[in-house]
Design a protein around this motif. Structure first.
Motif, short mmCIF file in Angstrom:
data_model
loop_
_atom_site.label_atom_id
_atom_site.label_comp_id
_atom_site.label_asym_id
_atom_site.label_seq_id
_atom_site.Cartn_x
_atom_site.Cartn_y
_atom_site.Cartn_z
N LYS A 71 47.41 48.47 40.51
CA LYS A 71 47.61 47.40 41.49
C LYS A 71 47.78 46.06 40.78
CE LYS A 71 42.60 47.24 42.21
NZ LYS A 71 41.52 47.36 43.19
N ALA A 72 48.66 45.25 41.34
CA ALA A 72 48.94 43.93 40.76
C ALA A 72 47.84 42.96 41.15
CB ALA A 72 50.29 43.44 41.25
N VAL A 73 47.85 41.78 40.49
CA VAL A 73 46.86 40.74 40.82
C VAL A 73 47.45 39.86 41.92
CG1 VAL A 73 45.85 40.75 38.51
CG2 VAL A 73 47.74 39.21 39.03
N SER A 74 46.57 39.20 42.63
CA SER A 74 47.01 38.30 43.71
C SER A 74 46.84 36.85 43.28
CB SER A 74 46.20 38.57 44.98
OG SER A 74 44.84 38.26 44.76
N THR A 75 47.53 35.96 43.98
CA THR A 75 47.42 34.53 43.67
C THR A 75 46.01 34.02 43.94
OG1 THR A 75 48.28 34.09 45.89
CG2 THR A 75 49.86 34.03 44.07
N LYS A 88 42.17 26.26 31.66
CA LYS A 88 42.72 25.00 32.15
C LYS A 88 43.69 25.21 33.30
CE LYS A 88 45.30 20.91 30.58
NZ LYS A 88 45.99 20.28 29.44
N ASP A 89 44.57 26.21 33.17
CA ASP A 89 45.57 26.44 34.21
C ASP A 89 46.11 27.86 34.09
OD1 ASP A 89 47.08 25.87 36.39
OD2 ASP A 89 48.27 24.28 35.46
N ILE A 90 46.70 28.35 35.18
CA ILE A 90 47.29 29.69 35.21
C ILE A 90 48.62 29.63 35.94
CG2 ILE A 90 47.05 32.09 35.99
CD1 ILE A 90 44.06 31.81 35.83
N ALA A 91 49.62 30.30 35.40
CA ALA A 91 50.93 30.37 36.03
C ALA A 91 51.30 31.83 36.26
CB ALA A 91 51.99 29.70 35.17
N PRO A 92 51.34 32.27 37.53
CA PRO A 92 51.77 33.64 37.82
C PRO A 92 53.28 33.75 37.69
CG PRO A 92 51.34 32.46 39.85
CD PRO A 92 50.98 31.51 38.73
N MET A 112 65.64 37.15 35.93
CA MET A 112 65.07 36.13 36.82
C MET A 112 63.56 36.08 36.66
SD MET A 112 65.43 35.63 40.96
CE MET A 112 64.35 36.99 41.42
N GLU A 113 63.04 34.86 36.55
CA GLU A 113 61.60 34.64 36.52
C GLU A 113 61.25 33.74 37.70
OE1 GLU A 113 60.78 32.87 32.76
OE2 GLU A 113 61.43 34.62 31.60
N ALA A 114 60.26 34.15 38.46
CA ALA A 114 59.79 33.35 39.59
C ALA A 114 58.38 32.88 39.30
CB ALA A 114 59.82 34.18 40.88
N SER A 115 58.15 31.58 39.43
CA SER A 115 56.84 31.06 39.10
C SER A 115 56.57 29.76 39.86
CB SER A 115 56.71 30.84 37.59
OG SER A 115 55.38 30.56 37.22
N THR A 116 55.59 29.04 39.36
CA THR A 116 55.10 27.81 39.99
C THR A 116 55.44 26.61 39.11
OG1 THR A 116 52.96 28.30 38.96
CG2 THR A 116 53.25 28.97 41.26
N PRO A 117 55.26 25.38 39.62
CA PRO A 117 55.63 24.19 38.83
C PRO A 117 54.92 24.08 37.48
CG PRO A 117 55.35 23.59 41.12
CD PRO A 117 54.90 25.01 41.01
N ARG A 211 52.54 40.93 38.10
CA ARG A 211 52.14 41.77 36.97
C ARG A 211 52.15 41.02 35.64
NH1 ARG A 211 51.59 47.02 37.91
NH2 ARG A 211 52.06 47.74 40.03
N THR A 212 52.53 39.78 35.71
CA THR A 212 52.49 38.94 34.51
C THR A 212 51.96 37.57 34.88
OG1 THR A 212 54.41 40.07 33.54
CG2 THR A 212 53.85 37.91 32.64
N PHE A 213 51.04 37.05 34.10
CA PHE A 213 50.60 35.68 34.30
C PHE A 213 50.18 35.08 32.96
CE2 PHE A 213 46.98 38.43 35.20
CZ PHE A 213 45.91 37.83 34.54
#
Length: 390
Positions: A71-75, A88-92, A112-117, A211-213
Motif C-alpha cells: 500500500k502507498a503512503v498518504s499525504t 524540515k520538509d517533505i515533497a510527495p 511526468m512528475e506530479a508534486s507540490t510547490p 510511492r515516492t517522496f
C-alpha cells in the motif's frame, strides 16, 4: 675525496652516456607521470561526483515504495511525519512514465512528475523562465505544467514557450515555466520531463497512490535523526518488511561513491607504481653494466687512494640522479597531460601537490634502493683484480 668532486664525477658519467641514461629514466618517467595523472583523475572524479551530489542536497532523503501489493503512503501520513524532529520538509511525488505529449504539430514521449510547490526547493530545481507550481495550482487543480528544456526543444524548437499549450494524454495543459538545464542522458536526464500539480495528476490518473517522496532534513547533521523517525514510520506501516521500501540518502551515497573511487584510484596507482619498480630494475641493470665497464677505472681510483665509501657514494649519486631527473621529467609530463586533459579532452584531473611530492620522493628512493647493490659491488672490487680486468 671531496663530496663535490664525487658529484662532478657522477654527473660526468651520466652525461657521457646520454641515450643510455635517458632510456634508463624512461621507466621512472612513465611511472611518475602515470601515478600523478591517475590519482589526479580519481580526485577530479571524486570532486565532480561530490559537487553533483551536494547540488542535490546532502540533507536529501529519497523513499521509494516497491511492489504493487504494498500500500502507498498518504499525504496525511506524510504531514504527520513532517512534524518529527530533524525533518524540515517533505515533497510527495506521483510518477508516470511514457507519457504522450503534443505541442503544436509535434509529439513526444516523456516522464511526468506530479508534486507540490516545495518540490523545487527540496530537489534544488530552478526555472529558466516563467514560474514553478504554486499552492493555488494545487488548491484549484489547475492544468498547468513546468517542462524541461529537452521537451521544449522537441515540441517547439525553442525554450521561450511560457504560455503555450501542450496536450498530455488527451488533456490540455498551460506551460507556466521551463526548468533550467540540468544535463544527463537518456532516462536519467533531468531535462526530459514535465512537472504538474499533484492534485491535478491524481484526478487525471485516478490514483492517489504516492510511492515516492523526498524528505529534506533540517541540515546535514540531522539526516540520521530524520532517518530514525522515517525508519520507525515505515516499519510500523509495513510490519518491519524492509523489502517493501527503499531509502536513499545523499550522505551515504557520497560516502559510498568516495570509497569506491578511492579503491579504484588506489588500484590504478598501484598498477602505475609497478612502472616505478620496473624503472628501478632498469637502473640496477644499467648500473651493473656500468660497474663492469668501469672496473679498470675503479681499480685505478682505488690504487691512488680512493676509499670504499667514495666509490659507493659516487654510484649511489649516479643512481639517485638518474631516478631524480626521471622523476622531475615525469612530474612535468604529468602536469602537461593534466593540462591537456582538462582543457582539450574534457576530463576532470585534479593534481595534488602532496601526491606529486610523494611520487617524486618515491622515485628517488627507488633509484637509491635499486642502485645500492651495484654501488656496493663496485665499492668492494679488489684494486689489483680490477686493474687486471680487460
Amino acid at each position: 675525496m671531496k663530496f663535490t668532486s664525487i658529484m662532478k664525477m657522477a654527473f660526468f658519467s651520466i652525461l657521457s652516456n646520454k641515450i643510455r641514461s635517458l632510456l634508463t629514466m624512461l621507466g621512472i618517467i612513465i611511472g611518475i607521470s602515470s601515478v600523478i595523472v591517475l590519482v589526479g583523475m580519481g580526485e577530479g572524479t571524486k570532486q565532480k561526483v561530490a559537487s553533483q551530489i551536494e547540488k542535490l542536497g546532502t540533507n536529501l532523503i529519497t523513499v521509494n515504495i516497491v511492489g504493487n501489493r504494498n500500500k502507498a503512503v498518504s499525504t496525511s501520513e506524510l504531514e504527520e511525519l513532517k512534524k518529527k524532529p530533524g525533518v524540515k520538509d517533505i515533497a510527495p511525488v506521483l510518477n508516470q512514465g511514457n507519457i504522450n505529449i503534443k505541442g503544436g504539430d509535434k509529439t513526444a514521449t516523456t516522464t511526468m512528475e506530479a508534486s507540490t510547490p516545495n518540490y523545487s526547493t527540496i530537489r534544488k530545481l530552478n526555472v529558466d523562465s516563467g514560474r514553478f507550481i504554486e499552492q493555488n495550482d494545487l488548491d484549484n487543480r489547475f492544468k498547468v505544467a513546468v517542462i524541461g528544456v529537452t521537451v521544449a526543444d522537441e515540441l517547439f524548437g525553442s525554450r521561450n514557450v511560457v504560455g503555450e499549450t501542450i496536450n498530455i494524454n488527451g488533456y490540455n495543459f498551460n506551460i507556466i515555466g521551463v526548468l533550467q538545464a540540468q544535463g544527463g542522458s537518456g532516462g536519467n536526464s533531468g531535462d526530459d520531463r514535465i512537472i504538474v500539480p499533484l492534485t491535478t495528476a491524481q484526478r487525471i490518473l485516478k490514483s492517489r497512490d504516492i510511492r515516492t517522496f523526498y524528505i529534506e532534513a533540517s541540515d546535514k547533521d540531522s539526516v540520521s535523526e530524520a532517518m530514525g523517525y522515517l525508519q520507525l514510520f515505515l516499519n510500523k506501516k509495513y510490519n518491519n518488511d524492509t523489502k517493501s521500501y527503499r531509502i536513499f540518502d545523499q550522505t551515504s551515497l557520497l560516502e559510498t561513491s568516495n570509497q569506491a573511487n578511492d579503491s579504484m584510484t588506489a588500484m590504478l596507482s598501484g598498477i602505475a607504481g609497478i612502472s616505478l619498480v620496473v624503472g628501478g630494475i632498469g637502473i640496477m641493470n644499467i648500473m651493473l653494466v656500468s660497474v663492469i665497464e668501469r672496473t679498470k677505472e675503479i681499480g685505478i681510483r682505488k690504487a691512488i687512494g680512493a676509499k670504499r665509501e667514495n666509490i659507493l657514494t659516487q654510484f649511489l649519486i649516479e643512481a639517485g640522479s638518474i631516478s631524480g631527473i626521471g622523476g622531475m621529467l615525469g612530474v612535468l609530463f604529468g602536469y602537461a597531460f593534466a593540462y591537456i586533459g582538462n582543457n582539450y579532452l574534457k576530463m576532470d584531473i585534479t593534481i595534488s601537490n602532496n601526491v606529486v611530492a610523494v611520487a617524486f620522493l618515491f622515485s628517488v628512493l627507488v633509484g637509491i634502493v635499486f642502485g645500492m647493490y651495484p654501488a656496493n659491488k663496485a665499492s668492494k672490487l679488489n684494486p689489483i683484480e680490477a686493474l687486471r680486468f680487460e
